[in-house]
Write a protein that holds these residues in place. Structure first.
Motif, PDB file in Angstrom:
ATOM      1  N   THR A  96      -0.131   5.237  -0.904  1.00 28.64           N
ATOM      2  CA  THR A  96      -0.266   6.223   0.163  1.00 28.64           C
ATOM      3  C   THR A  96       1.010   7.013   0.424  1.00 28.64           C
ATOM      4  O   THR A  96       0.964   8.093   1.007  1.00 28.64           O
ATOM      5  N   HIS A 154      -6.917   0.276   6.475  1.00 31.13           N
ATOM      6  CA  HIS A 154      -5.844   1.194   6.869  1.00 31.13           C
ATOM      7  C   HIS A 154      -5.834   2.453   6.014  1.00 31.13           C
ATOM      8  O   HIS A 154      -5.645   3.569   6.521  1.00 31.13           O
ATOM      9  N   SER A 155      -6.036   2.287   4.719  1.00 30.97           N
ATOM     10  CA  SER A 155      -6.206   3.435   3.820  1.00 30.97           C
ATOM     11  C   SER A 155      -7.440   3.182   2.977  1.00 30.97           C
ATOM     12  O   SER A 155      -7.755   2.033   2.649  1.00 30.97           O
ATOM     13  N   ASP A 169       5.211   6.397   1.861  1.00 33.81           N
ATOM     14  CA  ASP A 169       5.804   5.973   3.129  1.00 33.81           C
ATOM     15  C   ASP A 169       7.274   6.372   3.078  1.00 33.81           C
ATOM     16  O   ASP A 169       8.018   5.916   2.211  1.00 33.81           O
ATOM     17  N   GLN A 207      -3.715   0.737  14.065  1.00 34.28           N
ATOM     18  CA  GLN A 207      -3.789   1.517  12.827  1.00 34.28           C
ATOM     19  C   GLN A 207      -4.889   1.014  11.892  1.00 34.28           C
ATOM     20  O   GLN A 207      -5.162   1.631  10.870  1.00 34.28           O
ATOM     21  N   SER A 224      -7.509  -3.018  -2.829  1.00 34.17           N
ATOM     22  CA  SER A 224      -6.782  -2.969  -1.557  1.00 34.17           C
ATOM     23  C   SER A 224      -7.242  -4.080  -0.632  1.00 34.17           C
ATOM     24  O   SER A 224      -8.444  -4.280  -0.424  1.00 34.17           O
ATOM     25  N   ASN A 266      -6.366  -4.402   2.942  1.00 34.66           N
ATOM     26  CA  ASN A 266      -5.585  -3.664   3.944  1.00 34.66           C
ATOM     27  C   ASN A 266      -6.318  -3.370   5.240  1.00 34.66           C
ATOM     28  O   ASN A 266      -5.887  -2.509   6.012  1.00 34.66           O
ATOM     29  N   ASP A 286       0.802  -1.225   0.000  1.00 40.60           N
ATOM     30  CA  ASP A 286       0.000   0.000   0.000  1.00 40.60           C
ATOM     31  C   ASP A 286       0.836   1.276   0.000  1.00 40.60           C
ATOM     32  O   ASP A 286       0.325   2.351  -0.286  1.00 40.60           O
ATOM     33  N   LEU A 293      -8.472   4.957  -0.145  1.00 44.51           N
ATOM     34  CA  LEU A 293      -8.367   5.877  -1.267  1.00 44.51           C
ATOM     35  C   LEU A 293      -9.425   5.559  -2.296  1.00 44.51           C
ATOM     36  O   LEU A 293      -9.746   4.398  -2.547  1.00 44.51           O
TER      37      LEU A 293
END
Length: 248
Positions: A149, A244-245, A151, A206, A239, A241, A145, A247
């Motif tokens: 996003t 967590h995000s 990092d 998270q 995703s 995930n 991810d 988008l």
């Protein structure tokens, strides 16, 4: 789970262990013939191949550096000889360094770019022409991810994989007329047994679902995208995930 995988030959790169092994075994359990790919983990690749063979499908293992075009060509030659024509590809191979950009030396980032971006191009260029001839095929690329996003500790691999996302979208437009689908699966933190309970407690905070992902979560998405249930899905990023995000 998906009986229409019977007789399909699927190459899973980076499948000697970890997430790739989980995907390979799930595909085998659904009736697919699975080619195991590795770079340096020969012992683990042999173990995974044995596990796939025990399920009762055709299998082989092949070694190669996907960032090296000649290696990818040799992989195809070996698979054509020992396994058969590849119908679908799942690219799980990758490599990253965990550090901020200005801790790199200028000659340190090329390997990440070569594997995470050029490796995807190499696989498509070598294996996809036969899919085009057959008017069918599927190609899934797996990323982290951080490519979506950002990092600061995964800055180079994230950039390379974001380039691979763009490539897969454009490739989907180019080969869609030939009945070929290209999609990306983007992962959050997958628990592979490397975290102690204290670290897990910190990490899950998270995630809205309050847990880390599993290999089965990844394999489930891959199997869906390779299945007939997703025959009208291409050029997308999915995703896995835990929220967590989110988008658009």
């Amino acid at each position: 789970m998906y009986s229409h995988f019977n007789g399909k030959n699927i190459l899973v790169t980076g499948s000697a262990k970890g997430i790739g092994r989980g995907i390979a075994l799930a595909l085998a359990e659904s009736g697919a013939n699975v080619a195991i790919h590795y770079l340096g983990s020969s012992k683990e690749a042999e173990q995974t191949t044995r596990k796939v063979k025990e399920i009762g499908v055709n299998t082989t293992f092949v070694q190669g550096d996907i960032s090296n075009f000649d290696d990818v060509q040799k992989m195809k030659e070996a698979l054509d000889r020992d396994f058969g024509k590849i119908n679908y590809i799942v690219n799980n191979a990758g490599w990253t360094q965990v550090k901020p950009f200005f801790q790199y030396e200028p000659d340190e980032w090329q390997k990440e770019i070569d594997i995470c971006l050029n490796g995807v191009l190499n696989l498509a260029y070598v294996f996809m022409p036969e899919m085009i001839e057959d008017s069918q095929g599927k190609f899934i690329n797996i990323i982290g991810d951080s490519a979506r996003t950002g990092d600061r500790h995964l800055i180079v691999s994230g950039a390379a994989r974001n380039g691979a996302v763009s490539f897969m979208k454009s490739l989907a437009k180019e080969v869609g007329r030939n009945g070929i689908q290209c999609n990306t699966v983007s992962l959050g933190m997958i628990d592979q047994g490397e975290f102690d309970e204290t670290m897990k407690e910190k990490l899950v905070k998270q995630y809205p679902l309050k847990k880390l992902g599993s290999r089965d979560d990844v394999a489930g998405m891959v199997l869906f995208l390779l299945s007939n249930n997703a025959d009208w899905v291409t050029g997308q990023v999915f995703s896995v995930n835990g929220g967590h995000s989110m988008l658009g």
